[in-house]
Write an enzyme that holds these catalytic residues in place. Sequence first.
Site, PDB file in Angstrom:
ATOM      1  N   PRO A  89      38.328  35.574  45.554  1.00 43.47           N
ATOM      2  CA  PRO A  89      38.965  36.083  46.482  1.00 43.47           C
ATOM      3  C   PRO A  89      39.719  37.531  46.372  1.00 43.47           C
ATOM      4  O   PRO A  89      39.786  37.953  45.174  1.00 43.47           O
ATOM      5  CB  PRO A  89      40.256  35.137  46.573  1.00 43.47           C
ATOM      6  N   GLY A  93      44.685  38.791  42.423  1.00 40.90           N
ATOM      7  CA  GLY A  93      44.959  38.650  40.903  1.00 40.90           C
ATOM      8  C   GLY A  93      43.715  38.282  40.172  1.00 40.90           C
ATOM      9  O   GLY A  93      44.045  38.315  38.905  1.00 40.90           O
ATOM     10  N   LEU A  94      42.407  38.330  40.615  1.00 39.85           N
ATOM     11  CA  LEU A  94      41.407  37.915  39.899  1.00 39.85           C
ATOM     12  C   LEU A  94      40.434  39.124  39.614  1.00 39.85           C
ATOM     13  O   LEU A  94      39.472  39.013  39.204  1.00 39.85           O
ATOM     14  CB  LEU A  94      40.515  36.832  40.745  1.00 39.85           C
ATOM     15  N   GLY A  95      40.954  40.237  39.789  1.00 34.54           N
ATOM     16  CA  GLY A  95      40.239  41.407  39.463  1.00 34.54           C
ATOM     17  C   GLY A  95      39.190  41.904  40.436  1.00 34.54           C
ATOM     18  O   GLY A  95      38.111  42.597  40.068  1.00 34.54           O
ATOM     19  N   SER A  96      39.304  41.520  41.667  1.00 33.09           N
ATOM     20  CA  SER A  96      38.206  41.711  42.507  1.00 33.09           C
ATOM     21  C   SER A  96      37.953  43.117  42.959  1.00 33.09           C
ATOM     22  O   SER A  96      36.845  43.655  43.112  1.00 33.09           O
ATOM     23  CB  SER A  96      38.174  40.911  43.762  1.00 33.09           C
ATOM     24  N   SER A  97      39.042  44.037  42.736  1.00 33.02           N
ATOM     25  CA  SER A  97      38.634  45.402  43.156  1.00 33.02           C
ATOM     26  C   SER A  97      38.159  45.838  41.940  1.00 33.02           C
ATOM     27  O   SER A  97      37.415  47.063  42.150  1.00 33.02           O
ATOM     28  CB  SER A  97      40.179  46.221  43.491  1.00 33.02           C
ATOM     29  N   ALA A  98      38.554  45.598  40.655  1.00 36.17           N
ATOM     30  CA  ALA A  98      37.866  46.502  39.630  1.00 36.17           C
ATOM     31  C   ALA A  98      36.526  46.046  39.475  1.00 36.17           C
ATOM     32  O   ALA A  98      35.800  46.753  39.270  1.00 36.17           O
ATOM     33  CB  ALA A  98      38.778  46.036  38.250  1.00 36.17           C
ATOM     34  N   ALA A  99      36.411  44.666  39.756  1.00 45.62           N
ATOM     35  CA  ALA A  99      34.827  44.186  39.566  1.00 45.62           C
ATOM     36  C   ALA A  99      34.027  44.934  40.609  1.00 45.62           C
ATOM     37  O   ALA A  99      32.873  45.404  40.393  1.00 45.62           O
ATOM     38  CB  ALA A  99      34.856  42.829  39.847  1.00 45.62           C
ATOM     39  N   ASP A 140      41.819  45.333  33.995  1.00 48.34           N
ATOM     40  CA  ASP A 140      40.760  44.703  35.012  1.00 48.34           C
ATOM     41  C   ASP A 140      39.620  45.641  34.535  1.00 48.34           C
ATOM     42  O   ASP A 140      38.362  44.703  34.578  1.00 48.34           O
ATOM     43  CB  ASP A 140      41.241  44.933  36.187  1.00 48.34           C
TER      44      ASP A 140
HETATM   45  O1  PMV Z   1      46.823  41.345  40.078  1.00 42.99           O
HETATM   46  P1  PMV Z   1      45.927  42.293  39.503  1.00 42.99           P
HETATM   47  O2  PMV Z   1      44.512  41.922  39.149  1.00 42.99           O
HETATM   48  O3  PMV Z   1      46.093  43.631  40.214  1.00 42.99           O
HETATM   49  O4  PMV Z   1      46.664  42.625  38.089  1.00 42.99           O
HETATM   50  C1  PMV Z   1      47.889  43.358  37.935  1.00 42.99           C
HETATM   51  C2  PMV Z   1      48.398  43.422  36.524  1.00 42.99           C
HETATM   52  C3  PMV Z   1      49.662  44.296  36.388  1.00 42.99           C
HETATM   53  O5  PMV Z   1      49.995  44.196  34.959  1.00 42.99           O
HETATM   54  C4  PMV Z   1      50.663  43.784  37.234  1.00 42.99           C
HETATM   55  C5  PMV Z   1      49.250  45.786  36.600  1.00 42.99           C
HETATM   56  C6  PMV Z   1      48.216  46.479  35.679  1.00 42.99           C
HETATM   57  O6  PMV Z   1      47.767  47.609  35.996  1.00 42.99           O
HETATM   58  O7  PMV Z   1      47.810  45.818  34.534  1.00 42.99           O
END
Ligand code: PMV
Length: 307
Positions: A89, A93-99, A140
């Site tokens: 999803p 918070g699972l790093g989908s934008s980075a992936a 990420d």
């Molecule tokens: O929710 P995500 O996957 O965008 O992770 C954010 C993690 C933070 O520590 C809040 C920000 C960061 O750049 O590490």
Amino acid sequence: MASAPGKVILLGEHFVVYGGQAIAVAIDKGVIAEASIDQKNSIMLIDSKLQLESSQEKNFLEPVSLALDHFMKEYSLRGIRLVLKSNIPSSAGLGSSAASSVAAIAAAAELFGIRLSDSELYDHAIIAEQLVHKRPSGLDVFVSISGGAVKIKQGKRFRVDDFPSFQLMVCDSKVKRNTGSMVEKVSEFKNQNGDVFKALQTAVDSLVGMVESIRRRSQLALLANAMNLNHEALRIIGASTPLLDKMVIEARSAGYNGAKLTGAGGGGCIIALAISQPKAAFKKFSAIYDNAFLANVSTRGVHSWKE
Ligand code: PMV
């Protein structure tokens, strides 16, 4: 084609933005990018049900497309069609934008025959994260490139070799949130409660220090306990929500030994670890939350190939 894994942060989110330690692992779910030559640049995202993610798509793809444009300009390239297929999803918070950025740039490089080192790929993909929030830790992107377990200490990223592989339960609260606004919210907490923030950061740092030395699955109880403590720290600094707290408590009562929110919080996912009887715990938890799924730590990072 290129494939890049998503990630879960096991410990240390938010504190890592201020120089704290954090540990994250790549998971066996992520994004596949398919690149082909086209007259004009275009990029689209297809979710796990093979549907266009139309509502979130524009906001979500803007940073990815900016990073891609930057890459194309640097190598004087024109005309690419990119299709991203994701089975994680977005904004959860699972790093989908980075992936997505990592897979997009790796697929573009493969298409045009450009060999990028890991650090060059990182420098291109991080452009997208910088647009999402001002001071990304880069965790990420780094973990999506390297795979396995990654630790950040004082802004420096290291791969943790020989970290054991295990399975986690992941459950999306289905509340979309924005990493930038959550980082902003925590920064306000830090400005008003500097001493509390510092004490919690020291505590989380020592949890990361203990967990990174785990080498055997028999030591995973340490991680489970650390996850519980870390969730409390995240709750205190304002990263959790009543729904995330409820999900974490329900996961523990279903039999998970450790549970916490993962990523920026404010919505998004929780992760949970069961040391014994994981099947029974999953059955009990997924009877309440039908979108819970299992994810394994993946040692494989980004890779690309020609079809
Ligand atoms: O929710 P995500 O996957 O965008 O992770 C954010 C993690 C933070 O520590 C809040 C920000 C960061 O750049 O590490």
